[in-house]
Design a protein around this motif. Structure first.
Motif, PDB file in Angstrom:
ATOM      1  N   ARG A 156      11.448 -31.795  59.729  1.00 19.71           N
ATOM      2  CA  ARG A 156      12.377 -32.090  60.832  1.00 19.71           C
ATOM      3  C   ARG A 156      12.983 -33.478  60.706  1.00 19.71           C
ATOM      4  NH1 ARG A 156       8.146 -30.831  65.358  1.00 19.71           N
ATOM      5  NH2 ARG A 156       6.971 -31.818  63.721  1.00 19.71           N
ATOM      6  N   ALA A 157      12.290 -34.402  60.056  1.00 12.90           N
ATOM      7  CA  ALA A 157      12.783 -35.777  59.906  1.00 12.90           C
ATOM      8  C   ALA A 157      13.797 -35.914  58.775  1.00 12.90           C
ATOM      9  CB  ALA A 157      11.609 -36.723  59.672  1.00 12.90           C
ATOM     10  N   LEU A 158      13.891 -34.936  57.883  1.00 12.01           N
ATOM     11  CA  LEU A 158      14.805 -35.041  56.736  1.00 12.01           C
ATOM     12  C   LEU A 158      16.263 -35.123  57.162  1.00 12.01           C
ATOM     13  CD1 LEU A 158      13.160 -32.582  54.198  1.00 12.01           C
ATOM     14  CD2 LEU A 158      13.193 -35.083  54.111  1.00 12.01           C
ATOM     15  N   ARG A 159      16.628 -34.504  58.287  1.00  6.27           N
ATOM     16  CA  ARG A 159      18.029 -34.538  58.742  1.00  6.27           C
ATOM     17  C   ARG A 159      18.499 -35.938  59.072  1.00  6.27           C
ATOM     18  NH1 ARG A 159      18.013 -31.406  63.725  1.00  6.27           N
ATOM     19  NH2 ARG A 159      15.787 -31.653  63.609  1.00  6.27           N
ATOM     20  N   THR A 160      17.610 -36.798  59.536  1.00  6.74           N
ATOM     21  CA  THR A 160      17.997 -38.150  59.951  1.00  6.74           C
ATOM     22  C   THR A 160      17.393 -39.232  59.055  1.00  6.74           C
ATOM     23  OG1 THR A 160      16.134 -38.274  61.498  1.00  6.74           O
ATOM     24  CG2 THR A 160      18.234 -37.439  62.358  1.00  6.74           C
ATOM     25  N   LEU A 161      16.876 -38.848  57.920  1.00  7.42           N
ATOM     26  CA  LEU A 161      16.148 -39.772  57.052  1.00  7.42           C
ATOM     27  C   LEU A 161      16.980 -40.969  56.610  1.00  7.42           C
ATOM     28  CD1 LEU A 161      13.374 -40.055  55.719  1.00  7.42           C
ATOM     29  CD2 LEU A 161      14.304 -38.859  53.744  1.00  7.42           C
ATOM     30  N   ARG A 217      18.841 -45.891  65.023  1.00  8.32           N
ATOM     31  CA  ARG A 217      18.647 -44.772  65.943  1.00  8.32           C
ATOM     32  C   ARG A 217      18.635 -45.316  67.357  1.00  8.32           C
ATOM     33  NH1 ARG A 217      13.909 -42.400  62.377  1.00  8.32           N
ATOM     34  NH2 ARG A 217      15.197 -41.614  60.713  1.00  8.32           N
ATOM     35  N   LYS A 218      19.195 -44.556  68.262  1.00 12.46           N
ATOM     36  CA  LYS A 218      19.162 -44.946  69.663  1.00 12.46           C
ATOM     37  C   LYS A 218      17.961 -44.319  70.337  1.00 12.46           C
ATOM     38  CE  LYS A 218      23.938 -45.897  70.670  1.00 12.46           C
ATOM     39  NZ  LYS A 218      25.022 -45.709  71.599  1.00 12.46           N
ATOM     40  N   SER A 219      17.290 -45.127  71.117  1.00  8.99           N
ATOM     41  CA  SER A 219      16.181 -44.631  71.906  1.00  8.99           C
ATOM     42  C   SER A 219      16.737 -43.929  73.135  1.00  8.99           C
ATOM     43  CB  SER A 219      15.297 -45.809  72.335  1.00  8.99           C
ATOM     44  OG  SER A 219      14.348 -45.389  73.278  1.00  8.99           O
ATOM     45  N   PRO A 220      16.200 -42.761  73.497  1.00  4.50           N
ATOM     46  CA  PRO A 220      16.719 -42.054  74.669  1.00  4.50           C
ATOM     47  C   PRO A 220      16.642 -42.878  75.955  1.00  4.50           C
ATOM     48  CG  PRO A 220      15.167 -40.682  73.455  1.00  4.50           C
ATOM     49  CD  PRO A 220      15.144 -42.050  72.826  1.00  4.50           C
ATOM     50  N   SER A 221      15.650 -43.761  76.052  1.00  4.10           N
ATOM     51  CA  SER A 221      15.491 -44.549  77.273  1.00  4.10           C
ATOM     52  C   SER A 221      16.181 -45.898  77.204  1.00  4.10           C
ATOM     53  CB  SER A 221      14.004 -44.747  77.556  1.00  4.10           C
ATOM     54  OG  SER A 221      13.423 -45.493  76.500  1.00  4.10           O
ATOM     55  N   ASP A 222      16.846 -46.174  76.091  1.00  6.19           N
ATOM     56  CA  ASP A 222      17.452 -47.491  75.900  1.00  6.19           C
ATOM     57  C   ASP A 222      18.782 -47.301  75.172  1.00  6.19           C
ATOM     58  OD1 ASP A 222      17.971 -50.165  75.544  1.00  6.19           O
ATOM     59  OD2 ASP A 222      16.098 -50.605  74.515  1.00  6.19           O
ATOM     60  N   SER A 236      14.829 -48.067  62.196  1.00  7.66           N
ATOM     61  CA  SER A 236      13.785 -47.093  61.905  1.00  7.66           C
ATOM     62  C   SER A 236      12.825 -47.734  60.921  1.00  7.66           C
ATOM     63  CB  SER A 236      14.386 -45.816  61.344  1.00  7.66           C
ATOM     64  OG  SER A 236      14.894 -46.044  60.062  1.00  7.66           O
ATOM     65  N   SER A 237      11.723 -47.101  60.675  1.00  9.29           N
ATOM     66  CA  SER A 237      10.726 -47.706  59.795  1.00  9.29           C
ATOM     67  C   SER A 237      11.163 -47.686  58.334  1.00  9.29           C
ATOM     68  CB  SER A 237       9.383 -47.004  59.954  1.00  9.29           C
ATOM     69  OG  SER A 237       9.505 -45.644  59.585  1.00  9.29           O
ATOM     70  N   SER A 238      12.015 -46.738  57.933  1.00 11.21           N
ATOM     71  CA  SER A 238      12.445 -46.698  56.540  1.00 11.21           C
ATOM     72  C   SER A 238      13.942 -46.455  56.386  1.00 11.21           C
ATOM     73  CB  SER A 238      11.687 -45.600  55.790  1.00 11.21           C
ATOM     74  OG  SER A 238      11.965 -44.349  56.366  1.00 11.21           O
ATOM     75  N   GLY A 239      14.622 -46.097  57.440  1.00 11.42           N
ATOM     76  CA  GLY A 239      16.014 -45.671  57.354  1.00 11.42           C
ATOM     77  C   GLY A 239      16.984 -46.706  56.822  1.00 11.42           C
ATOM     78  N   LEU A 240      16.827 -47.966  57.167  1.00  8.91           N
ATOM     79  CA  LEU A 240      17.777 -48.972  56.710  1.00  8.91           C
ATOM     80  C   LEU A 240      17.716 -49.117  55.193  1.00  8.91           C
ATOM     81  CD1 LEU A 240      19.950 -50.966  57.485  1.00  8.91           C
ATOM     82  CD2 LEU A 240      18.174 -52.686  57.802  1.00  8.91           C
ATOM     83  N   GLY A 241      16.533 -49.221  54.643  1.00 10.86           N
ATOM     84  CA  GLY A 241      16.386 -49.340  53.196  1.00 10.86           C
ATOM     85  C   GLY A 241      16.892 -48.117  52.465  1.00 10.86           C
ATOM     86  N   LEU A 242      16.609 -46.945  52.998  1.00 10.86           N
ATOM     87  CA  LEU A 242      17.077 -45.714  52.374  1.00 10.86           C
ATOM     88  C   LEU A 242      18.584 -45.576  52.478  1.00 10.86           C
ATOM     89  CD1 LEU A 242      14.329 -43.158  53.439  1.00 10.86           C
ATOM     90  CD2 LEU A 242      14.783 -44.048  51.146  1.00 10.86           C
ATOM     91  N   ALA A 243      19.165 -46.019  53.585  1.00  8.66           N
ATOM     92  CA  ALA A 243      20.620 -45.970  53.744  1.00  8.66           C
ATOM     93  C   ALA A 243      21.295 -46.862  52.702  1.00  8.66           C
ATOM     94  CB  ALA A 243      21.025 -46.389  55.154  1.00  8.66           C
ATOM     95  N   ILE A 244      20.739 -48.037  52.467  1.00  6.35           N
ATOM     96  CA  ILE A 244      21.285 -48.956  51.463  1.00  6.35           C
ATOM     97  C   ILE A 244      21.126 -48.366  50.066  1.00  6.35           C
ATOM     98  CG2 ILE A 244      20.958 -51.212  50.353  1.00  6.35           C
ATOM     99  CD1 ILE A 244      20.189 -52.254  53.200  1.00  6.35           C
TER     100      ILE A 244
END
Length: 77
Positions: A11-16, A21-26, A32-40
């Motif tokens: 389920r996490a692969l779609r947004t990996l 990411r926006k928090s629903p309450s904020d 994210s814990s790994s998303g920025l590095g993976l995006a780069i």
């Protein structure tokens, strides 16, 4: 790169590769814990004409890889 960690939930692969990411309450963005590095990494690999791919299996780890054709005589630093 390969690890022997817990793997990535399907389920996490779609947004990996999403760097923020926006928090629903904020309404503020959160890293994210790994998303920025993976995006780069994904952008760098794309700039070389390749695609960053992932293989993962829960409980066995994850492997990120790409195949790139480099012109003859090109050396990496």
């Amino acid at each position: 790169m390969r690890d022997t960690g817990s793997g990535v939930d399907a389920r996490a692969l779609r947004t990996l590769y999403q760097p923020f990411r926006k928090s629903p309450s904020d309404l503020r963005h959160h890293f994210s814990s790994s998303g920025l590095g993976l995006a780069i990494c994904r952008k760098l690999v794309k700039a070389m004409g390749a695609e960053l791919q992932v293989e993962t299996r829960p409980g066995h780890g994850t492997r990120f890889f790409f195949v790139s054709d480099l012109p003859p005589g090109t050396s990496l630093p």
